[in-house]
Scaffold this active site. Structure first.
Site, PDB file in Angstrom:
ATOM      1  N   LEU A  69       5.160  -4.017  -8.044  1.00  0.00           N
ATOM      2  CA  LEU A  69       5.877  -2.447  -7.233  1.00  0.00           C
ATOM      3  C   LEU A  69       4.748  -2.024  -6.155  1.00  0.00           C
ATOM      4  O   LEU A  69       6.322  -0.907  -5.605  1.00  0.00           O
ATOM      5  CB  LEU A  69       4.914  -1.959  -8.684  1.00  0.00           C
ATOM      6  CG  LEU A  69       6.037  -2.248 -10.333  1.00  0.00           C
ATOM      7  CD1 LEU A  69       5.637  -1.153 -11.680  1.00  0.00           C
ATOM      8  CD2 LEU A  69       7.670  -1.760 -10.041  1.00  0.00           C
ATOM      9  N   GLY A  86      -1.862  -1.223  -2.868  1.00  0.00           N
ATOM     10  CA  GLY A  86      -2.606   0.059  -2.257  1.00  0.00           C
ATOM     11  C   GLY A  86      -3.088  -1.515  -1.167  1.00  0.00           C
ATOM     12  O   GLY A  86      -4.271  -2.480  -1.160  1.00  0.00           O
ATOM     13  N   GLY A  87      -5.079   0.249  -0.926  1.00  0.00           N
ATOM     14  CA  GLY A  87      -6.242   0.139  -0.571  1.00  0.00           C
ATOM     15  C   GLY A  87      -7.075  -1.319  -1.030  1.00  0.00           C
ATOM     16  O   GLY A  87      -8.018  -2.224  -0.460  1.00  0.00           O
ATOM     17  N   MET A  88      -6.997  -1.099  -2.302  1.00  0.00           N
ATOM     18  CA  MET A  88      -7.542  -1.926  -3.458  1.00  0.00           C
ATOM     19  C   MET A  88      -6.827  -3.148  -4.131  1.00  0.00           C
ATOM     20  O   MET A  88      -8.283  -3.417  -4.914  1.00  0.00           O
ATOM     21  CB  MET A  88      -8.755  -1.118  -3.883  1.00  0.00           C
ATOM     22  CG  MET A  88      -9.563  -0.079  -3.475  1.00  0.00           C
ATOM     23  SD  MET A  88     -11.032  -0.096  -4.195  1.00  0.00           S
ATOM     24  CE  MET A  88     -12.225  -1.126  -4.477  1.00  0.00           C
ATOM     25  N   LYS A 134      -2.371  -2.916 -12.557  1.00  0.00           N
ATOM     26  CA  LYS A 134      -3.113  -2.648 -11.089  1.00  0.00           C
ATOM     27  C   LYS A 134      -4.261  -3.675 -10.810  1.00  0.00           C
ATOM     28  O   LYS A 134      -4.618  -3.969 -11.955  1.00  0.00           O
ATOM     29  CB  LYS A 134      -4.018  -1.688 -10.898  1.00  0.00           C
ATOM     30  CG  LYS A 134      -3.979  -1.806  -9.732  1.00  0.00           C
ATOM     31  CD  LYS A 134      -4.250  -0.142  -9.095  1.00  0.00           C
ATOM     32  CE  LYS A 134      -4.971  -0.031  -7.482  1.00  0.00           C
ATOM     33  NZ  LYS A 134      -5.130   1.184  -7.693  1.00  0.00           N
ATOM     34  N   ASP A 187      -7.662  11.951  -5.463  1.00  0.00           N
ATOM     35  CA  ASP A 187      -6.582  11.291  -4.444  1.00  0.00           C
ATOM     36  C   ASP A 187      -5.175  12.413  -4.858  1.00  0.00           C
ATOM     37  O   ASP A 187      -4.451  11.623  -4.760  1.00  0.00           O
ATOM     38  CB  ASP A 187      -6.521  10.392  -4.802  1.00  0.00           C
ATOM     39  CG  ASP A 187      -6.120   8.933  -3.634  1.00  0.00           C
ATOM     40  OD1 ASP A 187      -6.344   9.889  -2.842  1.00  0.00           O
ATOM     41  OD2 ASP A 187      -5.960   7.770  -3.760  1.00  0.00           O
TER      42      ASP A 187
END
Length: 542
Positions: free
Chosen positions: A21, A24-26, A44, A142
């Site tokens: 989907l 991201g950064g991590m 995730k 965030d």
């Protein structure tokens, strides 16, 4: 990415990956199917930066898992629900509610700046999510358009609770690039200070500015210049925000102590969203719906201590004199250069270890049982009990003498009520899933304690008039939420009501009132009298 998109893979023997989907950064977010419950979810996959020692990687994963479980305690319709934390390949996989819709960032890219009324509605929903999280001791850290989803059914959902806490504080990658968007960081975070709920309010202010103006106010050509602008530059005056402009400006005050309180900000945002223009008041103004009843001078405890923010002693009205701005600019550049040298290894090591302590003000778990060092700047309904001898009490922890023991602080109860749905129109009786619904946050000064409460309407009726109990155990946080669906109506007309939550024990206090309406469109053979339906919702605070 661990797998090729479209290739079936079963995580923890239960979650089958169907396709990516986003990334991201991590890590990467997958669309997946829960084979046990037969529903689609979002999973995730989290990966630590490469090059870390194995011990630090495991500590980082353990902290991520703890923070994901902390986020799972935040129950609110505007917060993405965390279902599970699965383990596969010795790594945590965060299983979340799958929201079908678009990120606010995608909406802004496609449609451009929003009208103030629509932006205010989105901001009020995001703020309701933040207030619920802050009441549970969870900071987001965030808040930005990419983490706000606009669901296909119109629901506004804030994502990445808990997980964002780790990502936001892992400031640099191995190549020295910032993870996340520095233009949404509050000044206190740019200066390396401990953030609090006010830091999330700043980020919300930047989001509202970007939604109405089409660009964030402090973005520069480099991350370090952006951080310098966040700390030193004046806010460019909003040109398109209309009645929303005073709210944005009040949220974007450099000093967190001067920012608009969360309760007042949500109140003003809902007025703008309804097409009105809110009355402006001073920074940190009390919630106009709330009331305060106190005995003595002790203030109620809050989940987070207030964040201290230095200002020059030479001026009480100018917190950012030219000399101070210069010193702050040097501080920001020095911090940036130091972080560049440390890189991600040292930062992740710190993150991996700090989860072993109980941090004051920055903890992702629920607040501890003792009172905190600050009082809220908004004023939901509050009551303070005196000690047994009738005196106002010790006034807080730490008042011990040289000999003997101190009295415990007086008990406090704070109640704030917010609407989930404030109107219904259609056939009556209204369906339970569509009738007006409300959520109350109950905060106590110390635990253990049992709170007795009931839902009451201004006219004396309610579909759930009985007293209910909400226990706070010795190890529980001091804030819990309870919810209620109001089923009172009048046939062939519109019923206007105001609901409150009344507490009778351990002290008597009544929350702010929230207005709602129920319009019945289909005639039924009744005498037109007020009818009260059975089956109101049970409390959802436990």
């Amino acid at each position: 990415m661990s797998e090729v998109p479209g290739e079936d893979r079963l995580i923890a023997g239960r979650y089958r990956l169907l396709g990516p989907l986003g990334q991201g950064g991590m890590g990467i977010v997958w669309r997946a199917r829960d084979e046990v419950l037969g529903r689609e979810v979002a999973v995730k996959e989290v990966r630590a930066p490469s090059g870390l020692p194995a011990s630090d990687v495991q500590r980082l994963y353990a902290r991520l898992e703890r923070e994901a479980w902390a986020a799972a305690r935040v129950s609110h319709r505007n917060v993405v629900t965390v279902y599970d934390v699965a383990t596969e390949d010795s790594r945590p996989w965060i299983v979340m509610e799958l929201i079908r819709g678009l990120a606010l960032s995608d909406v802004l890219d496609a449609e451009g700046p929003m009208p103030p009324q629509r932006a205010a509605h989105i901001g009020a929903e995001v703020l309701a999510a933040l207030r619920s999280a802050h009441g549970s001791g969870v900071l987001h850290r965030d808040v930005k358009p990419g983490n706000v989803l606009i669901a296909n059914d119109g629901r506004v959902v804030l994502t990445d609770f808990g997980i964002a806490m780790v990502e936001g504080t892992s400031a640099l990658t191995m190549t020295g690039e910032l993870i996340g968007s520095p233009e949404f960081l509050a000044p206190e975070r740019a200066l390396g200070r401990t953030p609090g709920p006010e830091s999330d309010l700043w980020s919300l202010g930047v989001l509202l500015y970007a939604a109405t103006e089409g660009n964030s106010p402090f973005r520069q050509n480099t991350p370090l210049n952006t951080l310098r602008a966040v700390v030193d530059e004046e806010l460019p005056p909003p040109r398109r925000a209309g009645p929303l402009a005073p709210v944005v400006e009040a949220l974007l005050r450099k000093d967190p102590a001067e920012r608009l309180s969360a309760a007042e900000a949500e109140h003003r945002l809902r007025i703008v969203a309804a097409g009105g223009t809110p009355r402006t008041a001073g920074a940190g103004a009390a919630d106009p719906h709330g009331a305060t009843v106190t005995a003595g001078t002790t203030a109620p405890a809050t989940p987070f201590p207030a964040t201290s923010f230095p200002s020059p002693a030479s001026s009480a009205t100018s917190a950012y004199a030219p000399e101070e701005r210069s010193r702050r600019a040097v501080a920001v550049l020095a911090v940036g250069l130091a972080v560049l040298l440390l890189a991600v290894g040292g930062i992740v090591w710190t993150l991996a270890h700090k989860g072993d302590d109980k941090n004051a003000g920055g903890s992702t778990g629920a607040p501890g049982p003792g009172p905190t060092s600050s009082a809220p700047r908004s004023a939901p309904a509050t009551r303070v009990t005196p000690d047994a001898d009738g005196s106002p009490g010790a006034g807080g922890a730490g008042n011990t003498g040289n000999t003997g023991t101190s009295k415990p602080p007086p008990q406090t109860v704070t109640v704030h009520l917010t609407p989930v749905r404030d109107s219904y129109e259609g056939t009556c009786p209204p369906p339970h899933t569509e009738a007006p619904a409300f959520e109350a946050t109950i905060t106590v000064g110390r635990t253990p304690v049992q709170v007795e409460y009931r839902w009451a309407l201004k006219d004396g009726t309610s579909s759930d008039p009985g007293w209910q109990s909400l226990p706070f155990g010795a190890g529980d946080g001091r804030s819990k939420q309870v919810s209620h669906t109001e089923l009172t109506y009048r046939q062939d007309t519109t019923y206007h009501g105001t609901i409150t939550l009344e507490v009778r024990s351990p002290v008597a206090v009544t929350s702010n009132g929230v207005a709602f309406s129920v319009t019945c469109r289909t005639e039924t053979p009744t005498d037109g009298a007020s009818a009260t339906a059975e089956g109101a919702s049970a409390p959802a605070g436990d």
